[in-house]
Enzyme design. Structure first.
Site, PDB file in Angstrom:
ATOM      1  N   LYS A  46     -31.379 -20.677 -15.162  1.00 36.48           N
ATOM      2  CA  LYS A  46     -31.572 -19.237 -14.952  1.00 36.48           C
ATOM      3  C   LYS A  46     -30.444 -18.675 -14.079  1.00 36.48           C
ATOM      4  O   LYS A  46     -29.904 -17.603 -14.358  1.00 36.48           O
ATOM      5  CB  LYS A  46     -32.939 -18.973 -14.296  1.00 36.48           C
ATOM      6  CG  LYS A  46     -34.088 -19.160 -15.291  1.00 36.48           C
ATOM      7  CD  LYS A  46     -35.443 -19.337 -14.625  1.00 36.48           C
ATOM      8  CE  LYS A  46     -36.487 -19.762 -15.641  1.00 36.48           C
ATOM      9  NZ  LYS A  46     -37.725 -20.267 -15.054  1.00 36.48           N
ATOM     10  N   GLN A  77     -40.722 -20.653  -9.258  1.00 35.64           N
ATOM     11  CA  GLN A  77     -40.797 -21.675 -10.307  1.00 35.64           C
ATOM     12  C   GLN A  77     -42.099 -22.465 -10.145  1.00 35.64           C
ATOM     13  O   GLN A  77     -42.431 -22.901  -9.056  1.00 35.64           O
ATOM     14  CB  GLN A  77     -39.584 -22.616 -10.190  1.00 35.64           C
ATOM     15  CG  GLN A  77     -39.470 -23.637 -11.296  1.00 35.64           C
ATOM     16  CD  GLN A  77     -39.222 -23.002 -12.670  1.00 35.64           C
ATOM     17  OE1 GLN A  77     -38.453 -22.070 -12.805  1.00 35.64           O
ATOM     18  NE2 GLN A  77     -39.908 -23.510 -13.675  1.00 35.64           N
ATOM     19  N   ASP A 116     -42.193 -11.414 -14.282  1.00 38.21           N
ATOM     20  CA  ASP A 116     -42.759 -12.376 -15.239  1.00 38.21           C
ATOM     21  C   ASP A 116     -44.284 -12.204 -15.386  1.00 38.21           C
ATOM     22  O   ASP A 116     -44.952 -13.101 -15.904  1.00 38.21           O
ATOM     23  CB  ASP A 116     -42.424 -13.800 -14.755  1.00 38.21           C
ATOM     24  CG  ASP A 116     -42.546 -14.839 -15.849  1.00 38.21           C
ATOM     25  OD1 ASP A 116     -42.576 -14.462 -17.043  1.00 38.21           O
ATOM     26  OD2 ASP A 116     -42.623 -16.040 -15.518  1.00 38.21           O
TER      27      ASP A 116
END
Ligand code: NAP
Length: 280
Positions: free
Chosen positions: A55, A99, A122
């Site tokens: 990322k 994460q 997200d």
């Protein structure tokens, strides 16, 4: 005669998304703004480390900024939340990605909830998830959004189709089910307690595999001509569907790698640019 199979090329979809971002990033740059994504990695799980690195590299390649916060496995929930709060307060940070999974002693939900809604790119907070469920999220969950982006890129109809999603995790199975429902599919969501799973999958015009088990979906579960989306990613570059078997029955299928994965990253970059523009 064998019907032609469509391989749904995630790299192609991702490149198109990223190409469209370049001009927007340049315009932001003229205003002195560089879109910035902060990623937090707790512990040293090698797969998570790889995802975070990918990322960060993707950001850099597009001229965006990425901040990486590495925290020790031993960190407490309170300390993790304090780190997230620092990023919430930093005006130069446009998005925060924690994460997961995080180590089991951490209250993952509390950590996700600590992310400010404006930086939740997200859909991991309750509010972000709910807005997505209602169909008006600024930043729908990235992997589900990537799945819809692939279907749309290849002009695969969703409305009126029977979509079968295998998996109901809050970041993947559940939101993609809701997003398909919002697009007027008839949706069946399967999980580990589903009885007669294979029969349920056989009803699917669109099958989304989000199970976390390598080659879990077998070819003879697939209705002839169905579209198979493999969201899975397991050790050894293996998806959640048996690709060779499912290819025999499907009309279209995503490979692993080069399927959903690159589009997820491109979607995350897009959300970061969206957030930077919103702030500007
Ligand atoms: P997860 O949180 O472990 O959820 C897995 C889901 O599969 C659960 O809902 C579980 O049901 C269900 N399941 C497990 N065994 C089953 C069985 N035997 N029959 C039917 N359902 C079963 O996983 P996740 O985070 O959603 O990830 C799923 C996959 O997507 C993984 O391969 C992951 O690596 C991949 N992934 C890919 C991306 C990407 O960018 N491509 C992003 C995120 C995740 P219960 O709810 O009943 O336990």
């Amino acid at each position: 005669m064998t019907a032609e199979k469509l391989i749904l090329d995630g790299n192609r979809v991702a490149e198109e998304i990223k190409d469209r971002l370049k001009e927007r990033i340049a315009r932001l740059s003229d205003q002195g703004i560089v879109p910035c994504l902060a990623t937090i990695l707790v512990g040293d799980d090698p797969s998570s480390e790889t995802y975070v690195r990918m990322k960060g590299n993707a950001c850099k390649r597009l001229g965006m900024e990425s901040i990486r916060i590495d925290l020790p496995e031993s960190i407490s929930t309170e300390e993790l939340v304090a780190e997230i709060d620092k990023l919430n307060a930093d005006p130069g940070v446009h998005g925060i990605l924690l994460q997961h999974p995080v180590p089991s002693h951490i209250d993952e939900r509390a950590a996700f909830e600590a992310i400010h809604i404006d930086k939740d790119l997200d859909g991991v907070t309750t509010l972000g998830f709910a807005r997505n469920a209602f169909g008006f999220a600024d930043y729908p969950s990235c992997t589900p959004a990537a799945i819809l982006a692939i279907l749309d890129y290849y002009r695969i109809p969703i409305e009126g189709k029977h979509a079968v999603v295998i998996g109901r995790s809050p970041i993947l199975g559940k939101p993609v089910s809701l997003m398909l429902l919002n697009r007027n599919a008839t949706v069946t969501t399967c999980h580990s307690r589903t009885v007669q799973l294979e029969e349920a999958v056989r009803l699917g015009d669109i099958v989304v595999a989000a199970v976390g088990k390598p080659k879990f979906v077998r070819g003879d579960w697939i209705k002839p001509g169905a579209v198979v989306i493999d969201a899975g990613y397991n050790t050894g570059n293996v998806g959640d569907v048996d690709y060779d078997e499912c290819l025999q029955h499907a009309s279209a299928i995503t490979p692993v790698p080069a399927g959903v994965g690159p589009v997820t990253i491109a979607t995350l970059l897009k959300h970061t640019v969206d957030a930077a523009e919103k702030r500007a």
